[in-house]
Design a protein around this motif. Structure first.
Motif: not given
Length: 55
Positions: A10-15, A21-22, A24-31
Motif C-alpha cells: 500500500l505504501l509503494i502504491l501510494l508513493f 500526480l506531482t 511527472i505532469p509538470p515535466k510533460i506539460l513543460g514541453h
C-alpha cells in the motif's frame, strides 16, 4: 495462493501515485511544440459558381 502483507504494498502504491500526480505532469506539460498552428482566417473565401451550358 499466499496472502501478502498489504502494508508495504500500500505504501509503494501510494508513493507511486504521488510521483505520477506531482512530478511527472509538470515535466510533460513543460514541453513546447515546434510547429504551433497558425491562426487561420475565419472569413470564407469568395467562390464563384460554375457556368456550364447544360443541354
Amino acid at each position: 495462493m499466499p496472502q501478502l502483507n498489504p502494508s508495504p504494498w500500500l505504501l509503494i502504491l501510494l508513493f507511486t501515485w504521488l510521483v505520477f500526480l506531482t512530478i511527472i505532469p509538470p515535466k510533460i506539460l513543460g514541453h513546447t511544440f515546434p510547429n504551433d498552428p497558425a491562426s487561420q482566417n475565419t472569413e470564407k473565401p469568395k467562390t464563384e459558381s460554375w457556368v456550364w451550358p447544360w443541354y
